[in-house]
Design an enzyme around this catalytic site. Structure first.
Site, PDB file in Angstrom:
ATOM      1  CE  LYS A  53      -3.995  -2.443   2.200  1.00 23.98           C
ATOM      2  NZ  LYS A  53      -4.635  -2.872   3.328  1.00 23.98           N
ATOM      3  CD  GLN A  97      -3.351  -4.381   6.632  1.00 26.14           C
ATOM      4  OE1 GLN A  97      -3.688  -3.540   5.758  1.00 26.14           O
ATOM      5  NE2 GLN A  97      -3.794  -5.671   6.218  1.00 26.14           N
ATOM      6  CG  ASP A 120      -9.479   0.027   5.060  1.00 29.65           C
ATOM      7  OD1 ASP A 120      -9.354  -0.390   4.032  1.00 29.65           O
ATOM      8  OD2 ASP A 120      -8.934  -0.153   6.025  1.00 29.65           O
TER       9      ASP A 120
HETATM   10  N1  GUN Z   1      -7.008  -6.583   6.110  1.00 28.62           N
HETATM   11  C1  GUN Z   1      -7.095  -7.473   5.028  1.00 28.62           C
HETATM   12  N2  GUN Z   1      -7.901  -6.578   4.202  1.00 28.62           N
HETATM   13  C2  GUN Z   1      -7.935  -5.421   4.646  1.00 28.62           C
HETATM   14  C3  GUN Z   1      -8.313  -4.136   4.151  1.00 28.62           C
HETATM   15  O1  GUN Z   1      -8.974  -3.947   3.119  1.00 28.62           O
HETATM   16  N3  GUN Z   1      -8.282  -2.975   4.987  1.00 28.62           N
HETATM   17  C4  GUN Z   1      -7.623  -3.213   6.113  1.00 28.62           C
HETATM   18  N4  GUN Z   1      -7.402  -2.007   6.881  1.00 28.62           N
HETATM   19  N5  GUN Z   1      -7.136  -4.205   6.698  1.00 28.62           N
HETATM   20  C5  GUN Z   1      -7.408  -5.328   5.779  1.00 28.62           C
END
Ligand code: GUN
Length: 284
Positions: A53, A97, A120
């Site tokens: 990311k 995350q 998100d």
């Molecule tokens: N963990 C797995 N997928 C995601 C996501 O799309 N966003 C976040 N914040 N954590 C994750």
């Protein structure tokens, strides 16, 4: 017959180009979007995801601000960091995350993020807007799935869609997107308590697997010609595998996303898209 491969890397590249253009337009107004990533603990998969990311953010011209907390961080420490990022004008998007380690409360932390900075799309306010079909910040993975379908000209209108998995991250928001007015799929959500998942899945014109069980969906669960979207990313001794038994399912499906290289890259691309959307809105 072998299924058409729906190449998430190719679609993510198209999204990336679109995002880079929007970043350039903001730069002309003197605005550089900022994405804050928050990583708590030492889960290796989470580290990999967050690194990708941050890398993509830098690539498209988004300023990446990164924060790490130890596994033994307290709920208060995580929450204070989120509040600080909410107040920071250089931060347009915040990503914490998930899952958080130990007893930390994911939902409480997610609810504390400023909804306008919720890159998100998982804040209750944004999920509420999604239910009202008025969302601006749509959860990244479901948004990525929809984009793969539209990129390849797969129109869900009138189709039966079956989503296996009811997580807040994927299954639930995706069921709302697929059933929304204008998309108009007829959606069934199956889950761990559904008797005979394969029988339900076989009804699908669009089958989405999002449970995190390697190879759960075999060829017996797929209607010939169906579009199969594999959201699973499972680390096994055989390497990264999805929830779909790819080699056998590709023989019956009409189209299928691989793992890796399917939905995964889309999640990251859509995070950038949400961050830019949040930055544009902050400019009024
Ligand atoms: N963990 C797995 N997928 C995601 C996501 O799309 N966003 C976040 N914040 N954590 C994750």
């Amino acid at each position: 017959m072998s299924a058409r491969i729906l190449d998430g890397r190719e679609v993510a590249e198209a999204v990336r180009a679109e995002v880079a253009e929007r970043v350039a337009a903001l730069a002309k107004q003197g605005k550089v979007p900022g994405l804050a990533t928050v990583l708590v603990g030492d889960d290796p998969a989470s580290h990999v995801y967050v690194r990708s990311k941050r890398r993509l953010a830098e690539k498209v011209g988004i300023n990446s601000l990164h924060f790490e907390l130890d596994t033994d961080a307290t709920q208060d420490e995580v929450e204070s960091l989120v509040l600080r990022l909410n107040a920071d004008p250089a931060v347009d998007g915040i990503l914490v995350q998930l899952p958080l380690p130990g007893d930390l409360d994911d939902k409480r932390v997610t609810s504390l993020i400023d909804p306008n900075k919720d890159a998100d799309g998982l804040h209750p306010y944004n999920l509420g807007l999604l239910a009202l079909e008025r969302a601006v910040l749509v959860p990244c993975t479901p948004q990525g799935v929809m984009r793969i379908l539209s990129h390849y000209g797969i129109n869900p209108t009138g189709m039966r869609a079956v989503i296996v998995g009811r997580s807040f991250l994927v299954g639930r928001p995706l069921s709302m997107l697929l059933a929304a007015k204008g998309t108009d799929a007829t959606v069934t959500t199956a889950h761990s308590r559904t008797p005979d998942i394969a029988a339900v899945a076989r009804e699908a014109d669009i089958l989405v697997a999002a449970v995190g069980v390697p190879g759960l969906i075999g060829r017996d669960a797929v209607k010939p010609g169906a579009t199969v979207i594999d959201v699973g990313i499972n680390r096994t001794e055989q390497g990264l595998v999805g929830d779909v038994a790819f080699d056998e399912v590709r023989e019956v499906a009409g189209a299928i996303t691989p793992v890796p290289g399917g939905v995964g890259p889309m999640t990251v691309a859509m995070l950038m898209r949400n961050t830019v959307a949040a930055a544009e809105r902050s400019m009024g």
